[in-house]
Design a protein around this motif. Sequence first.
Motif, mmCIF file in Angstrom:
data_model
loop_
_atom_site.group_PDB
_atom_site.id
_atom_site.type_symbol
_atom_site.label_atom_id
_atom_site.label_comp_id
_atom_site.label_asym_id
_atom_site.label_seq_id
_atom_site.Cartn_x
_atom_site.Cartn_y
_atom_site.Cartn_z
ATOM 1 N N ILE A 193 0.841 -1.206 0.000
ATOM 2 C CA ILE A 193 0.000 0.000 0.000
ATOM 3 C C ILE A 193 0.871 1.250 0.000
ATOM 4 O O ILE A 193 0.460 2.316 -0.443
ATOM 5 C CB ILE A 193 -0.958 -0.019 1.213
ATOM 6 N N PRO A 197 -1.056 4.939 -4.360
ATOM 7 C CA PRO A 197 -1.508 6.280 -3.970
ATOM 8 C C PRO A 197 -1.917 6.459 -2.509
ATOM 9 O O PRO A 197 -1.489 7.445 -1.896
ATOM 10 C CB PRO A 197 -2.689 6.524 -4.910
ATOM 11 N N PRO A 198 -2.701 5.565 -1.904
ATOM 12 C CA PRO A 198 -3.090 5.834 -0.512
ATOM 13 C C PRO A 198 -1.874 6.000 0.393
ATOM 14 O O PRO A 198 -1.858 6.863 1.266
ATOM 15 C CB PRO A 198 -3.885 4.596 -0.111
ATOM 16 N N GLY A 199 -0.860 5.156 0.162
ATOM 17 C CA GLY A 199 0.342 5.251 0.984
ATOM 18 C C GLY A 199 0.988 6.608 0.884
ATOM 19 O O GLY A 199 1.490 7.139 1.880
ATOM 20 N N PHE A 201 -0.452 9.568 0.299
ATOM 21 C CA PHE A 201 -1.218 10.543 1.076
ATOM 22 C C PHE A 201 -0.992 10.364 2.564
ATOM 23 O O PHE A 201 -0.717 11.317 3.299
ATOM 24 C CB PHE A 201 -2.710 10.388 0.792
ATOM 25 N N ILE A 202 -1.122 9.111 3.019
ATOM 26 C CA ILE A 202 -1.064 8.878 4.466
ATOM 27 C C ILE A 202 0.330 9.179 4.988
ATOM 28 O O ILE A 202 0.487 9.802 6.052
ATOM 29 C CB ILE A 202 -1.498 7.436 4.790
ATOM 30 N N GLY A 205 0.762 12.910 5.189
ATOM 31 C CA GLY A 205 -0.046 13.462 6.269
ATOM 32 C C GLY A 205 0.584 13.225 7.625
ATOM 33 O O GLY A 205 0.711 14.124 8.453
ATOM 34 N N VAL C 21 -7.127 13.292 -8.991
ATOM 35 C CA VAL C 21 -6.563 13.677 -7.697
ATOM 36 C C VAL C 21 -6.066 12.477 -6.928
ATOM 37 O O VAL C 21 -4.978 12.481 -6.379
ATOM 38 C CB VAL C 21 -7.612 14.410 -6.849
ATOM 39 N N LEU C 22 -6.875 11.430 -6.874
ATOM 40 C CA LEU C 22 -6.590 10.330 -5.957
ATOM 41 C C LEU C 22 -5.703 9.256 -6.559
ATOM 42 O O LEU C 22 -5.246 8.380 -5.856
ATOM 43 C CB LEU C 22 -7.907 9.705 -5.480
ATOM 44 N N LEU C 32 -6.274 20.598 -1.377
ATOM 45 C CA LEU C 32 -6.015 20.854 0.031
ATOM 46 C C LEU C 32 -6.522 22.214 0.457
ATOM 47 O O LEU C 32 -6.919 22.406 1.597
ATOM 48 C CB LEU C 32 -4.505 20.788 0.316
ATOM 49 N N LEU C 204 -4.741 15.130 4.346
ATOM 50 C CA LEU C 204 -3.998 14.147 3.567
ATOM 51 C C LEU C 204 -4.330 12.729 4.007
ATOM 52 O O LEU C 204 -4.459 11.821 3.177
ATOM 53 C CB LEU C 204 -2.499 14.410 3.700
ATOM 54 N N ILE C 205 -4.471 12.520 5.301
ATOM 55 C CA ILE C 205 -4.781 11.167 5.759
ATOM 56 C C ILE C 205 -6.159 10.751 5.248
ATOM 57 O O ILE C 205 -6.363 9.619 4.781
ATOM 58 C CB ILE C 205 -4.699 11.094 7.295
ATOM 59 N N ALA C 207 -7.550 11.881 2.612
ATOM 60 C CA ALA C 207 -7.402 11.657 1.174
ATOM 61 C C ALA C 207 -6.856 10.265 0.909
ATOM 62 O O ALA C 207 -7.244 9.599 -0.060
ATOM 63 C CB ALA C 207 -6.473 12.714 0.580
ATOM 64 N N GLY C 208 -5.930 9.811 1.774
ATOM 65 C CA GLY C 208 -5.398 8.465 1.610
ATOM 66 C C GLY C 208 -6.484 7.411 1.725
ATOM 67 O O GLY C 208 -6.541 6.457 0.946
ATOM 68 N N ILE C 209 -7.367 7.596 2.687
ATOM 69 C CA ILE C 209 -8.456 6.632 2.857
ATOM 70 C C ILE C 209 -9.402 6.694 1.667
ATOM 71 O O ILE C 209 -9.873 5.666 1.155
ATOM 72 C CB ILE C 209 -9.184 6.891 4.184
ATOM 73 N N ALA C 211 -8.512 7.496 -1.314
ATOM 74 C CA ALA C 211 -7.807 6.859 -2.432
ATOM 75 C C ALA C 211 -7.949 5.350 -2.342
ATOM 76 O O ALA C 211 -8.125 4.656 -3.340
ATOM 77 C CB ALA C 211 -6.342 7.267 -2.428
ATOM 78 N N MET C 212 -7.880 4.838 -1.112
ATOM 79 C CA MET C 212 -8.044 3.401 -0.918
ATOM 80 C C MET C 212 -9.421 2.961 -1.367
ATOM 81 O O MET C 212 -9.582 1.926 -1.992
ATOM 82 C CB MET C 212 -7.853 3.052 0.564
#
Lengths: 223, 197, 230
Positions: A193, A197-199, A201-202, A205, C21-22, C32, C204-205, C207-209, C211-212
């Motif tokens: 992950i 992409p999710p990785g 962002f997280i 953050g 974006v994602l 943002l 951002l966090i 956004a990560g979720i 994206a998932m």
Amino acid sequence: MTEATGGQPPEAAVAAAPGREGPSAGERFINGILPENPIYRQLLGMCPTLAVTNGMQAAMTMAGGVLFVLVCANILISLIRNLLKPHLRILVFTLSIATFVTVVDRFLAAYMYEMSKQLGPYVPLIIVNCLIISRCEVCASKQSVPTAIGDAVGQSLGFALGLASIAGVREILGSGSFFGIRIMPAIWPDWVIMVLPPGAFITLGLLMGLVNWYSARSKGSRG
Amino acid sequence: MTERRESMKDNYIVQAWLVILLSLCFGGVLAGVQIGLSQRIADNKLAETMGQIPQLVPGAEEAASREDEVAGQRVYRAYAGGEQIGWVIPCGGQGFADRIELLVGVDVAAEKITGLYVLEQKETPGLGNKIVEDGWRSQFAGKTTMRGLAVTKAGAKTDSEIDAVTGATISSESICQIVNQSLEKMRGGLIAAAGKE
Amino acid sequence: MEYIGTLLLIAISAALINNFVLYYFVGICPFLGVSRKVDMAFGMGCAVTFVISIAAFLSWVFTTFVLRPGAPLSTWIWQAVSPGSQTVVDLSILNYIVYIFVIASSVQFVEMYVRKFYPALYKSFGIFLPLITTNCAILFACLEIMKHVSGVAAAEMWGLDKALTLAIFGGVGFTIAIVLMAGIREELDHCDVPESLRGAGITLIVAGILAMAFMGFTGVDRNLAALLMD
């Protein structure tokens, strides 16, 4: 975009020496690395920060490209700063940056073909990287060439540092390697992950939260 | 009043000249870059495909390879010692996540596959990604083109079965589909060309 | 049917599966910065979609007729200057410069249009409208179109229909992402977010979720293709 929540206003970072037009070259250089770090403090250049940081090699190539474009653009704009008036300013910035980015893109395609394919559309996206236009506007169009160079190098170093921090985390956790060389033991299950992409962002953050927490703590302990 | 207006007009003229001058300089720089680098870039693109020919058709000499067209498809003829020993066919299609681009090597009659190389893919890292690995790709050598490849999870036994990548059946199936489609077109084109002679 | 199927696939891919974006990480700065309130976010999304469409149209026209290797207009002019010449006219080195100017002009045009016909909206946008010029999403759309037009065999070249579909639905995808984020952030305002994560961090966090969640769309276009084309 300039909602630098959690960061200090840029000019308070290192105060300009009295009697000078703004910070000197050395001050600009130091400012760019940590106090006014483009990623963590100014929140500029987010697109490449998330896109190319799934490996250290790609991240460092991008940092190198940004360094070249920023230095060249700053030098050029600083040289012609007295001829620029408000109306055509942005036009001239954009034209210069687009040219330098085209040069970088062609060089990469010629001499680092694999990397150029991996970076893909993100090299031309340096043109709209807010970081470069912002530095041209804030520093190069107002100060002399040595200061502009100091500013460009400092900001690029800060950018590279930011990219490296994220790329390092993502590559080590996500592929178990660093610069392509495997460093995690074989039993480490790659956190796939992280390179998706999710990785990105997280990771960004959490790292941003970490930087904010650390600077708030050091500010609190000082005051 | 007129003085201010005149100085503003001068200002615009100065800036217009500045932009024109800059554009000319940049145009010159870009033209120089184009002339200097375009050959190298074109060579890089070609080497990507041609460089694989010796592996895809064992024994072929890269320098002797020639580009051609069969049934509207761009192909490469692989030569060894002056004689054609095989073909390399670039093909592509939809994979699991995004488009996959491949190179397939076949023998001169287009009856047996001699090799497979993945040019571009964006499959899931760690799963579908494994289609680029030597170990998985090498099973394509020796497979027949006559019956169309099929993916099996139980272990390939015949010369038209391919072992799927564990956990990435769809990526494996996509590869087989792309290869099958492309080879069908190729064989059709070869038969038509032979029929005309 | 196959034609509609192809366009539909491009549309769904641009809007959902390979969301600008994602998945491609373009347009993060406004993502943002402007995603605090839903109506503001929706306005921004619409403006970006509008600008993307105009910019994509213009850049497709320029790329197809002037810039790509062997483009008709430039070849015709070159033939007029030196008739019988065999060289392939390749102006693609000017691609990026032309695109950025096309984008800047599109933003100017949209700005003038909004200022004339929707003055209240123009005021509420403030600085964000001219900032769309530095929105990576628009340049990215132009680059994607370039990828399918420049240096590609004539049979596979994208026509204006596919280019516009990609651009418009890319903008739609951007709008979906930014409105979703705005909705979530409006709720987050009532939550107790740790001090250091407030603002960019928590966005951002989340956004990560998001994206998932959007990763769940992978493979949809493949099955849709099988359904529509067979």
